[in-house]
Structures are given as C-alpha cells and as structure tokens.
Design an enzyme around this catalytic site. Structure first.
Site, PDB file in Angstrom:
ATOM      1  N   ARG A  50       0.846  -1.198   0.000  1.00 47.22           N
ATOM      2  CA  ARG A  50       0.000   0.000   0.000  1.00 47.22           C
ATOM      3  C   ARG A  50       0.880   1.245   0.000  1.00 47.22           C
ATOM      4  NH1 ARG A  50      -1.270   1.850   4.547  1.00 47.22           N
ATOM      5  NH2 ARG A  50      -2.149  -0.026   5.481  1.00 47.22           N
ATOM      6  N   TYR A 102     -14.406  18.587 -15.692  1.00 45.27           N
ATOM      7  CA  TYR A 102     -14.862  17.201 -15.830  1.00 45.27           C
ATOM      8  C   TYR A 102     -15.986  16.923 -14.819  1.00 45.27           C
ATOM      9  CZ  TYR A 102     -14.674  12.108 -15.730  1.00 45.27           C
ATOM     10  OH  TYR A 102     -15.002  10.781 -15.777  1.00 45.27           O
ATOM     11  N   ASP A 174      -5.382  19.354 -14.702  1.00 43.77           N
ATOM     12  CA  ASP A 174      -5.793  18.035 -15.188  1.00 43.77           C
ATOM     13  C   ASP A 174      -5.328  17.967 -16.649  1.00 43.77           C
ATOM     14  OD1 ASP A 174      -7.156  15.877 -16.299  1.00 43.77           O
ATOM     15  OD2 ASP A 174      -8.981  16.209 -15.134  1.00 43.77           O
ATOM     16  N   LYS A 199      -7.358   6.769 -19.419  1.00 43.52           N
ATOM     17  CA  LYS A 199      -7.597   7.282 -20.766  1.00 43.52           C
ATOM     18  C   LYS A 199      -6.406   6.990 -21.675  1.00 43.52           C
ATOM     19  CE  LYS A 199     -11.351   8.603 -18.779  1.00 43.52           C
ATOM     20  NZ  LYS A 199     -11.531   9.917 -18.177  1.00 43.52           N
TER      21      LYS A 199
HETATM   22  C1  LIG Z   1     -11.836  10.383 -16.963  1.00 42.35           C
HETATM   23  C2  LIG Z   1     -11.404  11.701 -16.465  1.00 42.35           C
HETATM   24  C3  LIG Z   1     -11.239  11.939 -15.098  1.00 42.35           C
HETATM   25  C4  LIG Z   1     -11.559  10.889 -14.051  1.00 42.35           C
HETATM   26  O1  LIG Z   1     -10.761   9.766 -14.180  1.00 42.35           O
HETATM   27  P1  LIG Z   1     -11.240   8.274 -13.762  1.00 42.35           P
HETATM   28  O2  LIG Z   1     -10.057   7.460 -14.125  1.00 42.35           O
HETATM   29  O3  LIG Z   1     -12.472   7.959 -14.546  1.00 42.35           O
HETATM   30  O4  LIG Z   1     -11.506   8.295 -12.302  1.00 42.35           O
HETATM   31  C5  LIG Z   1     -10.819  13.188 -14.706  1.00 42.35           C
HETATM   32  N1  LIG Z   1     -10.577  14.162 -15.606  1.00 42.35           N
HETATM   33  C6  LIG Z   1     -10.726  13.978 -16.931  1.00 42.35           C
HETATM   34  C7  LIG Z   1     -10.438  15.078 -17.868  1.00 42.35           C
HETATM   35  C8  LIG Z   1     -11.145  12.730 -17.402  1.00 42.35           C
HETATM   36  O5  LIG Z   1     -11.317  12.557 -18.716  1.00 42.35           O
END
Ligand SMILES: *Cc1c(COP(=O)(O)O)cnc(C)c1O
Length: 381
Positions: A50, A102, A174, A199
């Site tokens: 962890r 998001y 982000d 992603k």
């Molecule tokens: C998908 C996404 C998130 C969240 O990520 P998860 O892996 O689904 O928890 C945050 N910001 C953006 C821009 C995203 O496309």
C-alpha cells in the site's frame, strides 16, 4: 547536465533493466503485498505495497520524466488523484475550479463543499476578469483543465497560474485530454499535474488508474503520505499494464491526432453540422493559444449537430456510444445525458452543454471508415 530524452525514448526504454533475477526485458509484475525484512531494525526500501510498490515506481518514474516532474503518486483512478490533491488542503480551503470541469471533478468538489470540507467557486477560466475577481478573496487551490471537456475551450495556463501563485494558491492542472506529449503544465507554472491514466496513457480501455505529479519534493512527500494514509495507491498489475500502454503512446497520439484533424475539417464542411470544436481548426476561438501552449491539437472533437442527436447516434455502425476517451476505439458520447449528467441543468446550460452536443474521442481505426460512419449519422438527421 544530462540531455533531456525525447518522449518516445522515455517510454520505450522505461526500466527494461529491472529484473535482477532473470534479466527479462519487460519488467516483471511484483504482486506481493509485503516484503521480507533482513532484521527488525532496518526498514527495507519496499516493505508493504500500500505504501510503496516497484511497479508503481516504474510507472511514476516514466510519467514524471514525461511531465518534467520530480515524482508523484500512482492512484487507483483519476478521481482518487483529484481527491489526493484536495487532501493536501487545510479544512475550509477555498478551491477555484472551472465551471465546465470534468463532471466527476465537479461532483467531488461539490460533495466536499456540501460537507463543509472546502469552499468552492466555479468560474469561467477564459474570462480573465471573472477569474481575477474570484481570486480576490484568496484561494488555496486553483484547478485548471484545458482543453475543457467537452467544449475543448483553451485556458491560458501560464497566465492563470501566475495570477494564482501571486494570490498564494497551489495550482493543479488536469492534463488527461492532451497527455504530457502535447502539453506540459508544470513548465507553464503549475505545481501539480493530474492524469486519469484510464484514458490515453493506458490507451486500451481495460483498467482504471490515476496519477498526481509534482516538482517540489515537499509536496511529493505530502502526496505520498496522504495516499498511503488513505490507501489511494494503484495496484501493481494495473501499473504494469499502464506502463505497457504508455510504450505506444507517442505512436497512438500521432495517429489519433492526424485522424482527428481530418475528421474535424470534414465535419466543419457538412451542412447538417452547427459547430465543430477542435483546437486545430482556425475557426476555433482558442486556436492561437492552443498553437502556443500545446504541441498538437489532441484527438478530441465535439460537434453540435442540427436536429435530433439520438437519430444521428442510432445510425452509427462503427463508432461506439460510450463515455470514455483516449482509447484505441473511437467513442462518441452525448455529454448532457452521459458524462455530465451529474451537473444540474442550469450548470449545464451555463457550461454550454446542449442536448445536440456530441463528443468524439478519435481512436485508431482508419479515418476513411470513421468519416463514412459519421456521414451515415448525418444522413439520418
Ligand atoms: C476520466 C477523467 C477523469 C476521471 O478519471 P477516472 O479514471 O475515470 O476516475 C478526470 N478528468 C478527466 C479530464 C477525465 O477525462
């Protein structure tokens, strides 16, 4: 000073020398939850998974080198990477976030605000005056997301980060939509860069993961402390898979971007289309800023069709109706009822998320076939 390696080299070469037992080229998966101590008084480098894990370390080293960070934390999802950033803040902290961030980030910030854990101001980040006004009362964290999702509006990272730093705020970006191959938020003045590795970084639509990276060692230490305390860290297997996906990221992004550029310009010439949002089109309001701040337009497009979006979607044969992005398969979604359904209708309207708006994540299929499929959709309107 050692020469900065190019991204393709960073990902291809990432730790192909890490198997002391058998010298395997692909790094092994160290799935053990715990590690043997030589004696009870000498803590080994790896003790409990962890807290620290070799596979997370291999991944974080590669991501940090790509982003120009000194280190960070690999989490179990993009949202847990967001949460980790908020855990760094004092109680009652003021968070300034984009009004069109998001959907999951919006939900998390709202939830924390409803519990009184923080105070949030959602602002149009492209409106410099509104941003400055929101900063006036002081802020602890400024959250940047650019290009925005799903409208692909471009925020000036360097300008917003400089103002935020002057107000004493931490600045986080982000960077999921562009990946470190196309945008480097830390070099533009941000303190933290966050990814949903679910992603494009993984790219194969088969797991969840996140990352939060920084340059400042003190900040990295706090992130590691909280991630361990809250148990937010990602698994060894997922980290190994994400590093595997990362090795082809430069190839995938190049191909996806090339197809997206063709598709966006084709869409913009179709009479059944009201508007196309793609930072690589000259008609895009943020095109000049994108050309300066990004090293490519990315692979996301959003489009407003004329007429009933459901008929368009029902006529598609190749492109899949699903709400993720950055993977091998081209996906389309209707943000108003899918990714952004957690946003109240007034907030949706304010953020420009109309019922006829569709978001496309361009994948690895041949662009000719994708265009033929979109033509089928438009013909059904
Ligand atoms: C998908 C996404 C998130 C969240 O990520 P998860 O892996 O689904 O928890 C945050 N910001 C953006 C821009 C995203 O496309």
């Amino acid at each position: 000073m050692t020469q900065q390696r190019k991204p393709a080299t960073i990902v291809a070469a990432a730790r192909t020398d890490r198997d002391p037992a058998f010298a395997s080229v692909a790094p092994p998966i160290w799935s053990s939850d715990t590690y043997r101590w030589e004696d009870a008084d000498t803590k080994p480098g790896y003790d409990y998974s962890r807290t620290v894990s070799p596979n997370r370390d291999l991944l974080v080293e590669a991501l940090a080198e790509l982003e120009g960070a000194a280190g960070g934390v690999i989490t179990g999802s993009g949202q847990s990477a967001c949460l980790l950033a908020f855990l760094l803040l004092p109680a009652g902290a003021h968070v300034l976030a984009p009004h069109d961030c998001y959907g999951g980030t919006y939900r998390l910030i709202k939830g924390l605000e409803d519990q009184g854990k923080l105070r949030a101001t959602f602002v149009d980040m492209l409106d410099a005056a509104a941003f400055e006004r929101a900063l006036k009362g002081g802020a602890d964290l400024v959250w940047i997301e650019t290009p925005s999702n799903p409208l692909l509006r471009i925020t000036d990272i360097a300008a917003r980060a400089a103002a935020a730093k002057q107000a004493g705020a931490l600045v986080a970006a982000d960077n999921t939509l562009l990946t470190p191959l196309r945008q480097k938020p830390l070099a533009l003045g941000c303190d933290l860069v966050m990814h949903s590795t679910t992603k494009a970084l993984n790219g194969h639509s088969d797991l969840f993961g996140g990352a939060l990276l920084a340059r400042d060692p003190a900040l990295i230490e706090q992130m590691q402390w909280w991630s361990n305390a809250a148990g937010l860290n990602g698994s060894a297997f997922d980290s190994s898979q994400i590093l595997r996906g990362l090795r082809t990221l430069p190839l995938r992004v190049r191909q996806q971007e090339e197809s997206a550029t063709r598709i966006a310009s084709w869409l913009s010439e179709q009479p059944q289309v009201q508007a196309v949002n793609f930072p690589g089109l000259d008609s895009h309001e943020g095109a000049a800023l994108a050309a300066r701040q990004q090293s490519g337009p990315g692979f996301m497009i959003s489009v407003r069709v004329k007429g009933d979006a459901s008929r368009f979607l029902a006529a598609l044969d190749l492109i899949t109706l699903a709400s993720s992005l950055g993977g091998f398969a081209t996906l389309i979604c209707k943000p108003a009822t899918m990714t952004h359904r957690g946003m109240p209708p007034e907030a949706q309207a304010e953020a420009g998320i109309h019922p006829d708006l569709l978001r496309i994540s361009v994948g690895l299929e041949d662009a000719d076939d994708l265009i033929a499929d979109l033509a089928r959709g438009l013909a059904a309107l």
